[in-house]
Design a protein around this motif. Structure first.
Motif, PDB file in Angstrom:
ATOM      1  N   GLY A  96      41.845  41.603  48.840  1.00 41.75           N
ATOM      2  CA  GLY A  96      43.124  41.230  48.253  1.00 41.75           C
ATOM      3  C   GLY A  96      43.791  40.018  48.838  1.00 41.75           C
ATOM      4  N   ILE A 104      53.260  41.546  40.708  1.00 48.66           N
ATOM      5  CA  ILE A 104      52.481  41.651  41.936  1.00 48.66           C
ATOM      6  C   ILE A 104      52.192  43.105  42.314  1.00 48.66           C
ATOM      7  N   VAL A 124      50.223  37.915  38.378  1.00 49.86           N
ATOM      8  CA  VAL A 124      49.582  38.172  39.671  1.00 49.86           C
ATOM      9  C   VAL A 124      48.807  36.918  40.069  1.00 49.86           C
ATOM     10  N   VAL A 180      45.043  36.396  49.183  1.00 48.33           N
ATOM     11  CA  VAL A 180      45.346  35.419  48.140  1.00 48.33           C
ATOM     12  C   VAL A 180      44.898  34.032  48.579  1.00 48.33           C
ATOM     13  N   TRP A 234      48.617  44.121  41.855  1.00 50.90           N
ATOM     14  CA  TRP A 234      47.565  43.510  42.671  1.00 50.90           C
ATOM     15  C   TRP A 234      46.715  44.534  43.415  1.00 50.90           C
TER      16      TRP A 234
END
Length: 354
Positions: free
Chosen positions: A104, A28, A72, A106, A31
């Protein structure tokens, strides 16, 4: 049928490869760099600052990331979330969601219910309540559910787009094989605005999710095979490289066949789904290709990873060795699909119906 990558796909692949060459993180922590590179915007409409691309480019992105077993939330955000929403979201909702994805945020989708992988008739209920809708249900194996800003929840009346801070949304972390977190999700009369219940779209969500999983599986096996071949070339036993032993050479040859077969299945299914052809014949071809792809991933990918582990010897089971990342992700996506027996039943049902 021309499966050759076009300039847009090549450009996306080059950006991903360049990024992975510069950045050491494979979890992560990568990311933010993906966000800065603009890769999360490739499929966004141009009016939201995106590149207006689609499934072919997203598939290439997912495959290239998987080649290095990067953990990710690209698969759920783009394959399970953004691509289905492009044709479903009303402008009023899209104006809130899409710019956040570029920054970004999610996304994820709850594809499965207890004992029902990729549930085609969700038992999760959506009940109208004035100018809003109440969602009640139980979902399992939802990747990145705790990290998600929005969740796509299939219901008996369409796909609900749920804000992560909605009252009544309960997320319980589940044990996983590796670096991809997931949760069991319970919804207790979760209230959403009526325009966040999107009628229809479940079949297309499943199609895009299967195609995206296939792209990831293609990359995972390709990367694991490169890693294994290099190990066999450099590791020596009795004064000879392992690759020179006949039994070893036969096993790695078998893996190359599996990898090429999976690659063809993934590319063919993604190509078919990306075509603008609404004829019944083409739609049937899409579903045939996706069912074959899903079975290939569920049946062949874990077995191939197990063989790669075997060829690595004791190194492969060391969690600090890269092989562990490939194997764990492969086990997880095969489980999301429901396993080989489930996918064989789905494929057999399709064959018998035709």
């Amino acid at each position: 049928m021309d499966f050759t990558r076009d300039e847009g796909q090549d450009a996306v692949a080059e950006v991903v490869v360049s990024l992975l060459e510069r950045e050491p993180a494979r979890d992560i922590a990568l990311w933010p760099s993906l966000v800065e590179s603009g890769l999360l915007s490739v499929a966004l409409p141009e009016r939201f600052g995106g590149d207006g691309m689609g499934l072919p480019e997203v598939s290439v992105l997912l495959t290239e990331l998987a080649t290095d077993a990067v953990a990710v939330p690209a698969l759920p955000t783009l394959g399970f979330g953004l691509l289905p929403l492009l044709s479903l979201l009303p402008d009023s909702v899209a104006e809130r969601v899409f710019p956040e994805v570029a920054k970004g945020a999610v996304l994820t989708a709850a594809l499965s219910e207890p004992a029902a992988p990729f549930a085609v008739k969700p038992e999760t209920a959506a009940v109208a309540d004035g100018d809003s809708v109440r969602i009640t249900g139980h979902k399992v194996a939802v990747p990145y559910a705790e990290e998600a800003r929005w969740l796509l929840i299939p219901t008996n009346s369409g796909i609900a787009l749920i804000d992560s801070d909605a009252k009544g949304l309960i997320r319980v972390p589940s044990p996983v094989s590796g670096g991809i977190p997931e949760c069991t999700v319970r919804l207790d009369r979760v209230r959403i605005p009526a325009d966040q219940l999107l009628p229809g779209g479940l079949a297309e969500l499943h199609r895009l999710a299967l195609a995206s999983i296939g792209a990831v599986a293609d990359g995972l096996l390709k990367g694991a095979l490169v890693l294994t071949a290099e190990h066999l070339r450099t590791r020596r036993q009795f004064g000879r490289p392992l690759a020179e032993f006949q039994a070893v050479a036969q096993q790695i040859a078998d893996l190359y066949v599996v990898s090429r077969t999976l690659h063809v299945a993934a590319v063919s299914a993604n190509w078919a789904l990306a075509q603008q052809d609404s004829s019944p014949e083409h739609q049937a071809r899409i579903d045939d290709d996706l069912d074959v792809l899903a079975y290939s991933v569920a049946a062949d990918l874990p077995a191939a990873m197990q063989k790669c582990h075997h060829l690595h010897g004791g190194l492969g089971v060391d969690i600090t060795h890269p092989m562990h990342r490939y194997y764990s992700q492969a086990k997880d996506i095969a489980r999301w699909l429901g396993g080989a027996s489930f996918r064989l039943d789905r494929l057999g049902a399709r064959c018998s119906s035709t």
